[in-house]
Design a protein around this motif. Sequence first.
Motif, mmCIF file in Angstrom:
data_model
loop_
_atom_site.group_PDB
_atom_site.id
_atom_site.type_symbol
_atom_site.label_atom_id
_atom_site.label_comp_id
_atom_site.label_asym_id
_atom_site.label_seq_id
_atom_site.Cartn_x
_atom_site.Cartn_y
_atom_site.Cartn_z
ATOM 1 N N UNK A 49 0.829 -1.203 0.000
ATOM 2 C CA UNK A 49 0.000 0.000 0.000
ATOM 3 C C UNK A 49 0.862 1.251 0.000
ATOM 4 N N UNK A 50 1.879 1.259 0.849
ATOM 5 C CA UNK A 50 2.755 2.429 0.926
ATOM 6 C C UNK A 50 3.525 2.635 -0.370
ATOM 7 N N UNK A 51 4.016 1.556 -0.962
ATOM 8 C CA UNK A 51 4.760 1.665 -2.223
ATOM 9 C C UNK A 51 3.852 2.162 -3.347
ATOM 10 N N UNK A 52 2.652 1.612 -3.448
ATOM 11 C CA UNK A 52 1.729 2.057 -4.501
ATOM 12 C C UNK A 52 1.317 3.510 -4.299
ATOM 13 N N UNK A 53 1.142 3.912 -3.069
ATOM 14 C CA UNK A 53 0.751 5.292 -2.803
ATOM 15 C C UNK A 53 1.864 6.264 -3.164
ATOM 16 N N UNK A 54 3.102 5.898 -2.855
ATOM 17 C CA UNK A 54 4.234 6.763 -3.225
ATOM 18 C C UNK A 54 4.395 6.809 -4.735
ATOM 19 N N UNK A 55 4.237 5.671 -5.388
ATOM 20 C CA UNK A 55 4.302 5.674 -6.847
ATOM 21 C C UNK A 55 3.129 6.436 -7.458
ATOM 22 N N UNK A 56 2.014 6.482 -6.769
ATOM 23 C CA UNK A 56 0.866 7.247 -7.240
ATOM 24 C C UNK A 56 1.129 8.738 -7.261
ATOM 25 N N UNK A 59 3.397 8.645 -10.749
ATOM 26 C CA UNK A 59 2.887 8.066 -11.989
ATOM 27 C C UNK A 59 1.488 8.571 -12.338
ATOM 28 N N UNK A 60 0.485 7.971 -11.766
ATOM 29 C CA UNK A 60 -0.884 8.369 -12.078
ATOM 30 C C UNK A 60 -1.785 8.051 -10.898
ATOM 31 N N UNK A 61 -2.991 8.567 -10.935
ATOM 32 C CA UNK A 61 -3.882 8.398 -9.789
ATOM 33 C C UNK A 61 -4.418 6.983 -9.665
ATOM 34 N N UNK A 62 -4.374 6.180 -10.726
ATOM 35 C CA UNK A 62 -4.865 4.803 -10.644
ATOM 36 C C UNK A 62 -3.996 3.971 -9.696
ATOM 37 N N UNK A 63 -2.686 4.218 -9.707
ATOM 38 C CA UNK A 63 -1.794 3.507 -8.796
ATOM 39 C C UNK A 63 -2.050 3.973 -7.362
ATOM 40 N N UNK A 64 -2.354 5.247 -7.182
ATOM 41 C CA UNK A 64 -2.694 5.767 -5.857
ATOM 42 C C UNK A 64 -3.982 5.160 -5.326
ATOM 43 N N UNK A 65 -4.952 4.947 -6.202
ATOM 44 C CA UNK A 65 -6.209 4.317 -5.788
ATOM 45 C C UNK A 65 -5.960 2.876 -5.345
ATOM 46 N N UNK A 66 -5.080 2.179 -6.052
ATOM 47 C CA UNK A 66 -4.723 0.814 -5.642
ATOM 48 C C UNK A 66 -4.055 0.830 -4.270
ATOM 49 N N UNK A 67 -3.216 1.837 -4.018
ATOM 50 C CA UNK A 67 -2.582 1.974 -2.708
ATOM 51 C C UNK A 67 -3.595 2.246 -1.606
ATOM 52 N N UNK A 68 -4.616 3.058 -1.915
ATOM 53 C CA UNK A 68 -5.658 3.349 -0.928
ATOM 54 C C UNK A 68 -6.442 2.088 -0.589
ATOM 55 N N UNK A 69 -6.811 1.335 -1.598
ATOM 56 C CA UNK A 69 -7.595 0.113 -1.376
ATOM 57 C C UNK A 69 -6.795 -0.900 -0.560
ATOM 58 N N UNK A 70 -5.527 -1.110 -0.950
ATOM 59 C CA UNK A 70 -4.696 -2.049 -0.192
ATOM 60 C C UNK A 70 -4.466 -1.551 1.231
ATOM 61 N N UNK A 96 -1.826 7.918 -0.222
ATOM 62 C CA UNK A 96 -2.646 7.607 -1.396
ATOM 63 C C UNK A 96 -3.709 8.658 -1.661
ATOM 64 N N UNK A 97 -4.387 9.111 -0.602
ATOM 65 C CA UNK A 97 -5.382 10.166 -0.784
ATOM 66 C C UNK A 97 -4.728 11.470 -1.244
#
Length: 120
Positions: A49-56, A59-70, A96-97
């Motif tokens: 979750x933390x990695x996807x949120x930082x990449x969000x 990169x793009x908000x879709x990766x951030x949304x995946x980080x929020x969900x995880x 992520x938010x």
Amino acid sequence: MTYPQDPNNPYGQQYGQQYGYQQPGYPQYPGYPGGYQPPVEGSGLAVGSLVCSILGLVLCFAVGIAGIIMGHIAYGKAKRGVADGQGLALAGIIIGYCAVALNIGLFALFIGIGAFSGWR
């Protein structure tokens, strides 16, 4: 009142009573263990979750949304005591938010600049 002495132990009871010692008894056996506790999961989902949120953020908000969900899933598991990483999951949710809000704001800014600059 005096007790009769044990013929095998002439000093036993009187000696023990005089100095506060007791004769050794049988050892107590430990009780049964409390039961099987399933092992606690690691914090892999929280780290993801933390990695996807930082990449969000980058990169793009879709990766951030995946980080929020995880992050929400990992935070719920950590609150129930099934997994570790409650702090990492909370950090992944917050970042992520922020990443989604930043990406939406930048997208709106670029659309606004394109619409008002006379770009065709």
